[in-house]
Scaffold this motif. Structure first.
Motif, PDB file in Angstrom:
ATOM      1  N   GLY A   1       0.799  -1.227   0.000  1.00  0.00           N
ATOM      2  CA  GLY A   1       0.000   0.000   0.000  1.00  0.00           C
ATOM      3  C   GLY A   1       0.824   1.265   0.000  1.00  0.00           C
ATOM      4  N   LEU A   2       1.842   1.345   0.862  1.00  0.00           N
ATOM      5  CA  LEU A   2       2.647   2.561   0.939  1.00  0.00           C
ATOM      6  C   LEU A   2       3.542   2.717  -0.293  1.00  0.00           C
TER       7      LEU A   2
ATOM      8  N   ALA B   1       2.009   6.845  -6.711  1.00  0.00           N
ATOM      9  CA  ALA B   1       0.929   7.718  -7.173  1.00  0.00           C
ATOM     10  C   ALA B   1       1.218   9.180  -6.843  1.00  0.00           C
ATOM     11  N   VAL B   2       1.787   9.435  -5.668  1.00  0.00           N
ATOM     12  CA  VAL B   2       2.145  10.808  -5.308  1.00  0.00           C
ATOM     13  C   VAL B   2       3.240  11.321  -6.246  1.00  0.00           C
ATOM     14  N   GLY B   3       4.194  10.446  -6.564  1.00  0.00           N
ATOM     15  CA  GLY B   3       5.254  10.837  -7.483  1.00  0.00           C
ATOM     16  C   GLY B   3       4.734  11.183  -8.864  1.00  0.00           C
TER      17      GLY B   3
ATOM     18  N   ILE C   1       5.884  12.230  -0.370  1.00  0.00           N
ATOM     19  CA  ILE C   1       5.237  11.563   0.759  1.00  0.00           C
ATOM     20  C   ILE C   1       6.341  11.121   1.711  1.00  0.00           C
ATOM     21  N   GLU C   2       6.164  11.397   2.994  1.00  0.00           N
ATOM     22  CA  GLU C   2       7.206  11.072   3.968  1.00  0.00           C
ATOM     23  C   GLU C   2       6.608  10.947   5.359  1.00  0.00           C
ATOM     24  N   VAL C   3       7.353  10.279   6.218  1.00  0.00           N
ATOM     25  CA  VAL C   3       6.994  10.170   7.631  1.00  0.00           C
ATOM     26  C   VAL C   3       7.703  11.277   8.380  1.00  0.00           C
TER      27      VAL C   3
ATOM     28  N   ARG D   1       2.884  12.614   5.768  1.00  0.00           N
ATOM     29  CA  ARG D   1       2.464  13.821   5.053  1.00  0.00           C
ATOM     30  C   ARG D   1       2.594  13.630   3.546  1.00  0.00           C
ATOM     31  N   VAL D   2       1.535  13.992   2.852  1.00  0.00           N
ATOM     32  CA  VAL D   2       1.511  13.992   1.396  1.00  0.00           C
ATOM     33  C   VAL D   2       1.451  15.445   0.934  1.00  0.00           C
TER      34      VAL D   2
END
Length: 368
Positions: free
Chosen positions: A323-324, A330-332, A338-340, A358-359
């Protein structure tokens, strides 16, 4: 890479390493051109032959006796020089044969600076990349086999119980079968997404997405997928009419995967919060998802976005480990990140653990 199967092949790389140490003399490595080396090789051979011929004439040796000796001496000198020139080619041949058997550890010494040395360096890089690709393929097959086995085994057991009469075909039993079927379907969907990722065939259909109704819709879908898990969902959009230019289907996939991941790791009665606002530079939108689960350790924050990774710990909550990775892809596609992040409000903050993901989606401007 772990130990290789087939104990009979293990000593081969070590045997190949010992040969160059004794016999692999390369006096012409300082020259950058293979043509120059060939010229030197011919020059040395001719010089040796001429000198020995001159010596034999002065010594009064008969031509029938001296000629074979001159030829042999010229061949020996040529062989000594040529062996070092062609040694990388022999090593590459042996390494290629080993690679056909699945062994990528064959050494290739690239000490010269000519065309053969450049070829040897390129071969070593290719071998390393092929080894990484083969390792990834093996890991992928092993992980997919493991992930498929779990829902298939659960579904088969439930259906066998229904057929044998051990379990009555009541709604509860059918719901268990449906849950396992949905897990199997989700894994197949994720694998299809990854195949599209690798093939690069996905294109974005940008539209203006109003985040308040959109996020409520995603939360409803995630709550349904959570199967009644006891968690509280909080949606906070500031300002309420905030919108972003994005592919709605792909953004839905990103947020749904994050919420599903949060729900799996949240304790009973835990809170899952999703908030959206403008970035500090006001050139995009940030969407934060955080929960009250154990969080992700700082050393695992990059790795959790890789395929089949689950934060460095065993995960029995039913996730696929994809999933991650799909969310990052998809964010790319949107040109975002996207990061923690560290969450000072988290109880695990002092231990370097955080559940805040955070996206950031950049502002693509108005969509026609």
């Amino acid at each position: 890479m772990g130990p290789r199967s087939g104990g009979g092949e293990a000593p081969a790389p070590h045997a190949r390493r010992r040969v160059p140490e004794r016999l692999d003399v390369r006096p012409l490595d300082r020259f950058r051109s293979f043509k120059v080396k060939l010229g030197i090789l011919v020059g040395v051979s001719v010089t040796v032959a001429a000198l020995l011929t001159q010596v034999s004439i002065r010594a009064g040796i008969e031509p029938l006796l001296s000629l074979p000796l001159v030829v042999i001496a010229a061949l020996v000198s040529t062989q000594l020089l040529a062996r070092g020139m062609t040694s990388p080619l022999r090593q590459m041949t042996a390494a290629a044969q080993a690679m056909a058997r699945g062994d990528y550890s064959g050494p290739v010494r690239a000490t010269s600076r000519d065309e053969v040395g450049q070829l040897a360096e390129a071969f070593s890089v290719m071998a390393a990349e092929l080894e990484q690709t083969d390792r990834t393929r093996r890991d992928l097959v092993a992980n997919v086999s493991h992930e498929l086995r779990t829902p298939v085994a659960g579904l088969r057991a439930q259906l066998e119980n229904l057929v044998d009469g051990v379990t009555e075909p009541d709604p509860a039993a059918l719901e268990v079968a449906l849950t396992e079927t949905e897990r199997l379907s989700q894994l197949v969907d994720h694998l299809l997404d990854l195949s599209r990722l690798d093939a690069g065939v996905i294109h974005l259909d940008l539209e203006e997405v109003e985040l308040t109704p959109f996020l409520h819709e995603v939360v409803d879908a995630a709550a349904l997928a959570a199967g009644g898990r006891d968690v509280r969902w909080i949606v906070d959009v500031d300002p309420p009419d905030l919108s972003v230019a994005a592919d709605a289907a792909r953004l839905h996939q990103v947020i749904h995967n994050l919420l599903e991941n949060a729900a799996r790791h949240s304790p009973a009665g835990g809170r899952i919060r999703i908030s959206a606002s403008r970035t500090g530079e006001d050139d995009g939108v940030r969407i934060d998802v955080d929960d009250e689960g154990p969080g992700i350790a700082r050393e695992d924050r990059d790795r959790v976005f890789e395929r089949f990774q689950r934060g460095g710990a065993a995960d029995s909550s039913g996730g696929t480990g994809l999933g991650l990775a799909i969310a990052r892809w998809a964010v790319g596609l949107h040109g975002g990140t996207i990061e923690v992040l560290d969450d000072p409000r988290s109880t695990g903050a002092q231990e370097g653990r955080s559940s805040l993901i955070r996206v950031v989606i950049p502002d693509h401007g108005p969509v026609a």
